[in-house]
Design a protein around this motif. Structure first.
Motif, short mmCIF file in Angstrom:
data_model
loop_
_atom_site.label_atom_id
_atom_site.label_comp_id
_atom_site.label_asym_id
_atom_site.label_seq_id
_atom_site.Cartn_x
_atom_site.Cartn_y
_atom_site.Cartn_z
N PHE A 52 35.70 31.52 33.97
CA PHE A 52 35.88 32.58 34.96
C PHE A 52 37.00 32.26 35.97
O PHE A 52 36.85 32.46 37.17
CB PHE A 52 34.56 32.84 35.69
CG PHE A 52 33.51 33.47 34.82
CD1 PHE A 52 33.64 34.78 34.41
CD2 PHE A 52 32.41 32.74 34.40
CE1 PHE A 52 32.69 35.37 33.59
CE2 PHE A 52 31.45 33.31 33.59
CZ PHE A 52 31.58 34.63 33.18
N ASN A 53 38.10 31.79 35.43
CA ASN A 53 39.30 31.56 36.24
C ASN A 53 40.34 32.54 35.73
O ASN A 53 41.00 32.30 34.72
CB ASN A 53 39.78 30.11 36.08
CG ASN A 53 40.92 29.78 37.02
OD1 ASN A 53 41.22 30.53 37.96
ND2 ASN A 53 41.59 28.67 36.77
N ALA A 54 40.47 33.66 36.42
CA ALA A 54 41.32 34.76 35.94
C ALA A 54 42.76 34.29 35.75
O ALA A 54 43.34 33.63 36.62
CB ALA A 54 41.27 35.92 36.92
N GLN A 55 43.31 34.64 34.60
CA GLN A 55 44.69 34.30 34.25
C GLN A 55 45.51 35.58 34.09
O GLN A 55 44.96 36.68 33.94
CB GLN A 55 44.71 33.50 32.95
CG GLN A 55 43.82 32.28 32.94
CD GLN A 55 44.30 31.19 33.88
OE1 GLN A 55 45.48 30.82 33.86
NE2 GLN A 55 43.40 30.67 34.71
N THR A 99 52.02 37.11 36.72
CA THR A 99 52.21 37.85 37.97
C THR A 99 51.07 37.64 38.98
O THR A 99 51.25 37.94 40.16
CB THR A 99 52.34 39.36 37.69
OG1 THR A 99 51.23 39.79 36.88
CG2 THR A 99 53.64 39.65 36.94
N LEU A 100 49.92 37.15 38.51
CA LEU A 100 48.82 36.87 39.45
C LEU A 100 49.11 35.58 40.20
O LEU A 100 49.39 34.54 39.59
CB LEU A 100 47.49 36.74 38.71
CG LEU A 100 46.66 37.99 38.45
CD1 LEU A 100 45.38 37.61 37.71
CD2 LEU A 100 46.32 38.72 39.74
N THR A 101 49.03 35.62 41.51
CA THR A 101 49.21 34.42 42.32
C THR A 101 47.87 34.03 42.96
O THR A 101 46.90 34.78 42.91
CB THR A 101 50.24 34.65 43.44
OG1 THR A 101 49.66 35.55 44.43
CG2 THR A 101 51.52 35.27 42.88
N ASP A 102 47.83 32.86 43.57
CA ASP A 102 46.60 32.40 44.20
C ASP A 102 46.18 33.28 45.36
O ASP A 102 45.03 33.23 45.81
CB ASP A 102 46.77 30.96 44.69
CG ASP A 102 46.77 29.96 43.54
OD1 ASP A 102 46.33 30.34 42.43
OD2 ASP A 102 47.23 28.82 43.74
N ASN A 103 47.09 34.09 45.87
CA ASN A 103 46.77 34.98 46.98
C ASN A 103 46.17 36.31 46.54
O ASN A 103 45.66 37.06 47.37
CB ASN A 103 48.03 35.24 47.82
CG ASN A 103 48.52 33.99 48.54
OD1 ASN A 103 47.72 33.16 48.96
ND2 ASN A 103 49.83 33.86 48.66
N GLN A 134 38.70 44.73 45.72
CA GLN A 134 40.11 44.38 45.53
C GLN A 134 40.32 43.72 44.17
O GLN A 134 41.32 44.00 43.47
CB GLN A 134 40.57 43.46 46.66
CG GLN A 134 40.60 44.13 48.03
CD GLN A 134 40.84 43.13 49.16
OE1 GLN A 134 40.57 41.94 49.02
NE2 GLN A 134 41.37 43.63 50.27
N ALA A 135 39.40 42.82 43.80
CA ALA A 135 39.51 42.14 42.50
C ALA A 135 39.38 43.14 41.35
O ALA A 135 40.07 43.02 40.33
CB ALA A 135 38.45 41.05 42.39
N ARG A 136 38.49 44.11 41.50
CA ARG A 136 38.36 45.15 40.47
C ARG A 136 39.66 45.91 40.28
O ARG A 136 40.07 46.19 39.14
CB ARG A 136 37.24 46.12 40.87
CG ARG A 136 35.82 45.60 40.65
CD ARG A 136 34.82 46.54 41.28
NE ARG A 136 33.45 46.22 40.91
CZ ARG A 136 32.38 46.70 41.52
NH1 ARG A 136 32.54 47.53 42.56
NH2 ARG A 136 31.17 46.37 41.12
N ASN A 137 40.30 46.25 41.37
CA ASN A 137 41.56 47.00 41.28
C ASN A 137 42.63 46.20 40.54
O ASN A 137 43.37 46.75 39.71
CB ASN A 137 42.06 47.37 42.68
CG ASN A 137 41.25 48.48 43.31
OD1 ASN A 137 40.62 49.27 42.62
ND2 ASN A 137 41.25 48.53 44.64
N LYS A 161 48.16 42.20 33.62
CA LYS A 161 47.75 41.67 32.31
C LYS A 161 46.73 40.55 32.47
O LYS A 161 46.88 39.44 31.93
CB LYS A 161 48.96 41.20 31.51
CG LYS A 161 49.93 42.34 31.16
CD LYS A 161 50.99 41.88 30.18
CE LYS A 161 51.84 43.07 29.73
NZ LYS A 161 52.84 42.69 28.71
N ALA A 162 45.67 40.84 33.23
CA ALA A 162 44.68 39.82 33.57
C ALA A 162 43.69 39.60 32.42
O ALA A 162 43.35 40.53 31.69
CB ALA A 162 43.93 40.22 34.84
#
Length: 339
Positions: A174-177, A182-186, A284-287, A295-296
């Motif tokens: 469960f560590n979203a990639q 384009t996904l950052t730690d923020n 926010q995570a759902r969005n 591309k999560a």
């Protein structure tokens, strides 16, 4: 179910007790003993059934991965809503299928006669006989197995498998990639992932999926194979099959981000979050999960390994089956009968 099974006793009512947090029901025994932090209510059962369908899509409706032709006994560790065990029992009507879980989830009124659901804590030593099962199935157990239990859990599985029997494991990391970086730690999806992994520790090891292959080898399994599969969080893939899986998985993810967060985020983070803060982060995570630009995905690890001996090609046939009725191993504790 065998009412005369000397290894089972009637279920303790303590397993049925629930507590309510943020309008969701959790098993009291599980949260008080830091065994399982997800809800056990009807909404979660429905989600688990839906997620079973997602796995069926991922695995092309294959329930058993190893080359087992005629399994006689199969154990499902952490049966949850029971969908996998029921499907296996229907597909192999001559096979005895036993499911073990810490919570007595409601089951359909009509079950295959060859499936038996029992209650037990898989964090404690197994009471099953040695050399008993043709296959042990363990799926999505990282949220239920204590962090320091994993090696003994696998050694228990190894012991209760007959020579030539197989262990089949599926775990989601469960560590979203992001498939395009384009996904950052923020981003909220990464904040959710980081919060989840922090909140379940030290009771759980959220990185267990990454270590399954090594642990299985250390436990004595041979022919160990492990594969990481990308599970899209929504329909963003250019591959038609993966896009269909991601589009279907969207419903599961939208619910999962809430159900896995509610209890541990509020109770186990160093700076516990309020329900309002959890709701905001989840929204926010759902969005972001739903946004094809990111591309999560969640990595899914599929591993299997064989106990040495027996027949590798046909581990379930009568020629290689080793019965051990006279050789019991385990403590005096007994499993609880379902129902």
């Amino acid at each position: 179910m065998n009412e005369g099974d000397s290894q089972t006793v009637p279920a303790d009512n303590a397993y049925d007790e629930v507590v309510v947090h943020a309008n969701r029901e959790f098993q009291r025994y599980a949260v008080e003993n830091q065994i399982y932090f997800a809800p056990v209510d009807d909404d979660e059962i429905d989600r688990l059934q839906y997620m079973h369908g997602i796995f069926n899509m991922m695995f092309d409706n294959r329930l058993l991965f190893p080359p087992i032709s005629q399994p006689r006994r199969i154990l499902d560790c952490g049966y949850g809503c029971g969908s996998w065990a029921i499907d296996v029992a229907e597909q192999y009507p001559e096979c005895e299928v036993i499911g073990i879980d810490i919570y007595p989830y409601p089951m359909p009124e009509v079950l295959p006669p060859n499936v038996d659901f029992q209650l037990d804590d898989l964090n404690r030593p197994s009471t099953f006989e040695s050399n008993y099962f043709d296959l042990v199935h363990s799926r999505m157990m990282a949220g239920g197995i204590h962090a320091n239990r994993w090696m003994n859990y696998l050694r228990d599985i190894y012991r209760i498998l007959r020579p030539g029997g197989w262990c089949q494991m599926v775990e989601m990391y469960f560590n979203a990639q992001s498939d395009n970086g384009t996904l950052t730690d923020n981003h909220a999806l990464r904040v959710w992932s980081r919060s989840y992994m922090q909140s379940v520790q030290p009771a759980k090891d959220p990185r267990a999926p990454l270590q399954l292959q090594s642990w299985m080898t250390q436990a004595g399994f041979v022919d160990v194979e492990c594969q990481m599969i990308i599970l899209p969080l929504s329909g963003w893939s250019t591959d038609p099959r993966d896009n269909a899986i991601g589009a279907a998985n969207r419903v599961n993810v939208q619910r999962l981000l809430s159900s896995l967060a509610i209890y541990p985020f509020a109770h186990h983070l160093n700076h516990s979050m309020s329900y309002t803060e959890i709701q905001l982060l989840v929204a926010q995570a759902r969005n972001e999960a739903d946004n094809p630009a990111f591309k999560a995905y969640f990595p899914v690890y599929v591993c299997m390994g064989r106990k040495p001996g027996g027949s590798r090609s046909h581990p379930g046939d009568g020629r290689s089956y080793h019965s051990s009725k006279s050789s019991r191993h385990g403590d005096s504790r007994k499993r609880a009968r379902y129902g």
